[in-house]
Write a protein that holds these residues in place. Structure first.
Motif, PDB file in Angstrom:
ATOM      1  N   LEU A 193       0.956  -1.153   0.106  1.00 24.73           N
ATOM      2  CA  LEU A 193       0.196   0.241   0.216  1.00 24.73           C
ATOM      3  C   LEU A 193       0.745   1.658   0.011  1.00 24.73           C
ATOM      4  N   PRO A 194       0.522   2.254  -0.423  1.00 25.61           N
ATOM      5  CA  PRO A 194       0.878   3.621   0.027  1.00 25.61           C
ATOM      6  C   PRO A 194       1.460   3.798   0.987  1.00 25.61           C
ATOM      7  N   LEU A 195       2.593   5.324   1.651  1.00 24.82           N
ATOM      8  CA  LEU A 195       3.046   5.585   2.763  1.00 24.82           C
ATOM      9  C   LEU A 195       1.690   5.673   3.416  1.00 24.82           C
ATOM     10  N   PRO A 196       1.024   6.409   2.916  1.00 19.76           N
ATOM     11  CA  PRO A 196       0.056   6.908   3.693  1.00 19.76           C
ATOM     12  C   PRO A 196      -1.205   6.282   4.485  1.00 19.76           C
ATOM     13  N   PRO A 216      -1.080   4.335   9.381  1.00 18.16           N
ATOM     14  CA  PRO A 216      -2.610   3.818  10.286  1.00 18.16           C
ATOM     15  C   PRO A 216      -3.415   2.227  10.524  1.00 18.16           C
ATOM     16  N   LEU A 217      -2.748   1.714   9.567  1.00 17.26           N
ATOM     17  CA  LEU A 217      -3.266   0.094   9.669  1.00 17.26           C
ATOM     18  C   LEU A 217      -2.465  -0.595  10.192  1.00 17.26           C
ATOM     19  N   LEU A 218      -0.411   0.128   9.753  1.00 17.16           N
ATOM     20  CA  LEU A 218       0.308  -0.604  10.462  1.00 17.16           C
ATOM     21  C   LEU A 218       0.395   0.029  12.103  1.00 17.16           C
ATOM     22  N   VAL A 219      -0.157   0.975  12.217  1.00 20.83           N
ATOM     23  CA  VAL A 219      -0.127   1.197  13.716  1.00 20.83           C
ATOM     24  C   VAL A 219      -0.969   0.534  14.245  1.00 20.83           C
ATOM     25  N   GLY A 225      11.038   4.098   0.586  1.00 16.16           N
ATOM     26  CA  GLY A 225       8.965   3.565   1.258  1.00 16.16           C
ATOM     27  C   GLY A 225       9.381   2.267   2.343  1.00 16.16           C
ATOM     28  N   LYS A 226      10.517   2.346   3.015  1.00 14.27           N
ATOM     29  CA  LYS A 226       9.524   1.589   4.089  1.00 14.27           C
ATOM     30  C   LYS A 226       9.245   2.312   5.322  1.00 14.27           C
ATOM     31  N   LEU A 227       8.617   1.845   6.108  1.00 11.61           N
ATOM     32  CA  LEU A 227       8.168   2.108   7.286  1.00 11.61           C
ATOM     33  C   LEU A 227       8.892   1.240   8.303  1.00 11.61           C
TER      34      LEU A 227
END
Length: 113
Positions: free
Chosen positions: A53-56, A60-63, A94-96
């Protein structure tokens, strides 16, 4: 008692680690494990459904996934904060890279004194 685990800092696996080091290692393992990849515990780890998915959208999904999934995998903790490292080279790719602050649940505090 709080503990912060920064996934941008390489972790060293210690055999028989105890106390806060053992807990940090347990948290790192849960964060780095894809849900469904552990044969006898298919619910261990985090879902990687947000990986493309795009970062934006992914942030929130990863949080939410870290908040719920980490407490499921490591029941001795409560997730207090999830942030992402912005100053690491991986962020430009693009890595969180998560930085997770947890609180040890009061019923387990005696294990860490």
């Amino acid at each position: 008692m709080e503990l912060t685990v920064d996934m941008s800092v390489p972790g060293v696996v210690e055999i028989g680690a105890t106390g806060l080091r053992g807990l940090a290692q347990e948290i790192r393992t849960a964060l780095a494990t894809r849900k469904g990849s552990v044969p006898l515990d298919r619910d261990f780890g985090l879902s990687w459904d947000v990986i493309d998915l795009p970062l934006p959208e992914a942030r929130p999904l990863l949080v939410a996934e870290i908040g719920c999934g980490l407490e499921r995998c490591v029941p001795r903790i409560r997730v207090k904060d999830v942030s992402f490292k912005a100053d690491v080279p991986e962020a430009a790719d693009g890595k969180l890279v998560p930085v997770v602050t947890v609180e040890i649940r009061k019923e387990y505090l005696n294990d860490f004194r």
